[in-house]
Design a protein around this motif. Sequence first.
Motif, mmCIF file in Angstrom:
data_model
loop_
_atom_site.group_PDB
_atom_site.id
_atom_site.type_symbol
_atom_site.label_atom_id
_atom_site.label_comp_id
_atom_site.label_asym_id
_atom_site.label_seq_id
_atom_site.Cartn_x
_atom_site.Cartn_y
_atom_site.Cartn_z
ATOM 1 N N ALA A 141 0.965 -1.315 0.012
ATOM 2 C CA ALA A 141 -0.094 0.104 0.025
ATOM 3 C C ALA A 141 0.841 1.219 0.017
ATOM 4 O O ALA A 141 0.651 2.185 -0.814
ATOM 5 C CB ALA A 141 -0.840 -0.028 1.146
ATOM 6 N N MET A 142 1.677 1.482 0.783
ATOM 7 C CA MET A 142 2.664 2.362 0.750
ATOM 8 C C MET A 142 3.428 2.564 -0.696
ATOM 9 O O MET A 142 3.577 3.812 -1.026
ATOM 10 C CB MET A 142 3.778 2.459 2.045
ATOM 11 N N ARG A 143 3.706 1.490 -1.182
ATOM 12 C CA ARG A 143 4.594 1.531 -2.419
ATOM 13 C C ARG A 143 3.639 2.088 -3.490
ATOM 14 O O ARG A 143 3.885 3.012 -4.132
ATOM 15 C CB ARG A 143 4.803 0.088 -2.932
ATOM 16 N N ALA A 144 2.523 1.717 -3.451
ATOM 17 C CA ALA A 144 1.244 2.343 -4.481
ATOM 18 C C ALA A 144 0.920 4.065 -4.238
ATOM 19 O O ALA A 144 0.963 4.656 -4.864
ATOM 20 C CB ALA A 144 -0.073 1.702 -4.282
ATOM 21 N N ILE A 145 0.858 4.248 -2.828
ATOM 22 C CA ILE A 145 0.503 5.531 -2.505
ATOM 23 C C ILE A 145 1.965 6.285 -3.009
ATOM 24 O O ILE A 145 1.577 7.480 -3.316
ATOM 25 C CB ILE A 145 0.584 5.757 -0.826
ATOM 26 N N ALA A 146 3.205 6.092 -2.756
ATOM 27 C CA ALA A 146 4.239 6.841 -3.120
ATOM 28 C C ALA A 146 4.277 6.785 -4.679
ATOM 29 O O ALA A 146 4.664 7.949 -5.152
ATOM 30 C CB ALA A 146 5.547 6.209 -2.709
ATOM 31 N N LEU A 184 2.501 3.699 15.859
ATOM 32 C CA LEU A 184 2.651 4.697 14.972
ATOM 33 C C LEU A 184 3.952 4.737 14.171
ATOM 34 O O LEU A 184 3.976 4.739 12.978
ATOM 35 C CB LEU A 184 2.343 6.257 15.323
ATOM 36 N N ALA A 185 5.034 4.452 15.127
ATOM 37 C CA ALA A 185 6.241 4.173 14.381
ATOM 38 C C ALA A 185 6.370 3.156 13.278
ATOM 39 O O ALA A 185 7.052 3.209 12.391
ATOM 40 C CB ALA A 185 7.394 3.779 15.615
ATOM 41 N N TYR A 186 5.757 1.913 13.339
ATOM 42 C CA TYR A 186 5.790 1.057 12.515
ATOM 43 C C TYR A 186 5.067 1.570 11.190
ATOM 44 O O TYR A 186 5.846 1.322 10.028
ATOM 45 C CB TYR A 186 4.661 -0.150 12.736
ATOM 46 N N TYR A 187 4.169 2.398 11.189
ATOM 47 C CA TYR A 187 3.653 2.989 9.904
ATOM 48 C C TYR A 187 4.366 4.174 9.403
ATOM 49 O O TYR A 187 4.631 4.205 8.169
ATOM 50 C CB TYR A 187 2.019 3.525 10.218
ATOM 51 N N ARG A 188 5.183 4.433 10.395
ATOM 52 C CA ARG A 188 6.047 5.653 9.861
ATOM 53 C C ARG A 188 7.454 5.098 9.209
ATOM 54 O O ARG A 188 7.824 5.592 7.902
ATOM 55 C CB ARG A 188 6.640 6.367 11.164
ATOM 56 N N GLU A 189 7.658 3.878 9.422
ATOM 57 C CA GLU A 189 8.940 3.196 8.994
ATOM 58 C C GLU A 189 8.545 2.694 7.747
ATOM 59 O O GLU A 189 9.226 2.638 6.653
ATOM 60 C CB GLU A 189 9.445 2.072 9.948
ATOM 61 N N ARG A 190 7.323 1.919 7.609
ATOM 62 C CA ARG A 190 6.982 1.514 6.308
ATOM 63 C C ARG A 190 6.704 2.552 5.267
ATOM 64 O O ARG A 190 7.175 2.342 4.035
ATOM 65 C CB ARG A 190 5.647 0.730 6.493
ATOM 66 N N ALA A 191 6.265 3.910 5.665
ATOM 67 C CA ALA A 191 6.142 4.828 4.646
ATOM 68 C C ALA A 191 7.551 5.514 4.183
ATOM 69 O O ALA A 191 7.631 5.875 3.005
ATOM 70 C CB ALA A 191 5.301 6.042 5.402
ATOM 71 N N ALA A 192 8.434 5.564 5.301
ATOM 72 C CA ALA A 192 9.728 5.827 4.720
ATOM 73 C C ALA A 192 10.455 5.126 3.854
ATOM 74 O O ALA A 192 11.384 5.573 3.006
ATOM 75 C CB ALA A 192 10.635 6.079 5.988
ATOM 76 N N GLU A 193 10.203 3.833 3.916
ATOM 77 C CA GLU A 193 10.777 2.903 2.964
ATOM 78 C C GLU A 193 10.549 3.243 1.567
ATOM 79 O O GLU A 193 11.361 2.947 0.445
ATOM 80 C CB GLU A 193 10.422 1.627 2.993
ATOM 81 N N HIS A 194 9.262 4.011 1.413
ATOM 82 C CA HIS A 194 9.098 4.503 -0.182
ATOM 83 C C HIS A 194 8.985 5.743 -0.408
ATOM 84 O O HIS A 194 8.331 6.518 -1.025
ATOM 85 C CB HIS A 194 7.651 3.978 -0.144
ATOM 86 N N GLY A 195 9.812 6.796 0.574
ATOM 87 C CA GLY A 195 9.983 8.269 0.424
ATOM 88 C C GLY A 195 8.991 9.092 0.747
ATOM 89 O O GLY A 195 8.653 10.286 0.407
ATOM 90 N N MET A 221 -3.895 9.051 9.861
ATOM 91 C CA MET A 221 -2.702 9.369 9.613
ATOM 92 C C MET A 221 -2.496 9.968 8.185
ATOM 93 O O MET A 221 -3.213 10.018 7.438
ATOM 94 C CB MET A 221 -1.652 8.042 9.331
ATOM 95 N N LYS A 222 -1.415 11.168 8.138
ATOM 96 C CA LYS A 222 -1.456 11.742 6.858
ATOM 97 C C LYS A 222 0.243 11.460 6.407
ATOM 98 O O LYS A 222 1.123 11.200 7.164
ATOM 99 C CB LYS A 222 -1.354 13.254 7.301
ATOM 100 N N MET A 223 0.207 10.928 4.962
ATOM 101 C CA MET A 223 1.489 10.846 4.425
ATOM 102 C C MET A 223 1.495 11.848 3.211
ATOM 103 O O MET A 223 0.702 12.133 2.350
ATOM 104 C CB MET A 223 1.251 9.376 3.763
ATOM 105 N N THR A 224 2.751 12.256 3.146
ATOM 106 C CA THR A 224 3.165 13.252 2.209
ATOM 107 C C THR A 224 4.622 12.784 1.551
ATOM 108 O O THR A 224 5.392 12.166 2.214
ATOM 109 C CB THR A 224 3.294 14.819 2.702
#
Length: 226
Positions: A141-146, A184-195, A221-224
């Motif tokens: 999901a993070m890959r797709a969002i990125a 939250l740190a788990y989701y933050r780390e998964r997001a960071a893996e995809h910039g 949660m908000k992702m940018t």
Amino acid sequence: MTVIDASRFNLDSPELEARVEALVGPPGQWQSRRDLQLALLGEFGLTERTRFLDLGCGSLRLGLPLIDHLAPGHYTGVDIDPDCIAAAQGLIDSFGLLGKAPTVLRSSSFGFDELSGRARFDMIWIFQVFIHLTDEHVRNAMRAIAALLAEGGAAYGTAFVDDRLETLERRGNWRHYSLAHAPLAYYRERAAEHGLALEGVGAIDKDGWTAARQPVALSMMKMTRA
């Protein structure tokens, strides 16, 4: 703040409402959960010109009023469940929304395979999806969002955030889906893996939301782009 009147899309037939609601959540909350999401989107800056991607669009509880509100071609909905997609397509037709040129498609990659290189979205909405995902699915999901988030855009998703945990854990189930809890740190780390940069927005405790019986509240949660 954008205010959308969704009353035109109330389902007058109890049988129809029960059928499409059974695909996406507990009974009796079709309108209240729709109106809650619309209120949140208004707070987050939705406009008619927003290019909107609804990941986990279901049977278009939220999608119907958004298709009507947004400029033609600006709504895209993605879901893995073929029954949801079939119901969504039927509702688009029955409410006379074909002229708004929505895209609704089935995908097992959160739209990555179908949409990458074709479209970028100002706002990506992934409501009540992370709560069901395995670690592998969160990463996908993070890959797709990125890949699909436009420059300057934002993605918003809900999760059962429990900072007492060290990583994602599976607890209980709904229909054929397990329920996931994670810090939250788990989701933050998964997001960071995809910039992606991820921040917590806070717990959802507005009127119209009846939370599942979970040890923690549902959080936004908000992702940018980082």
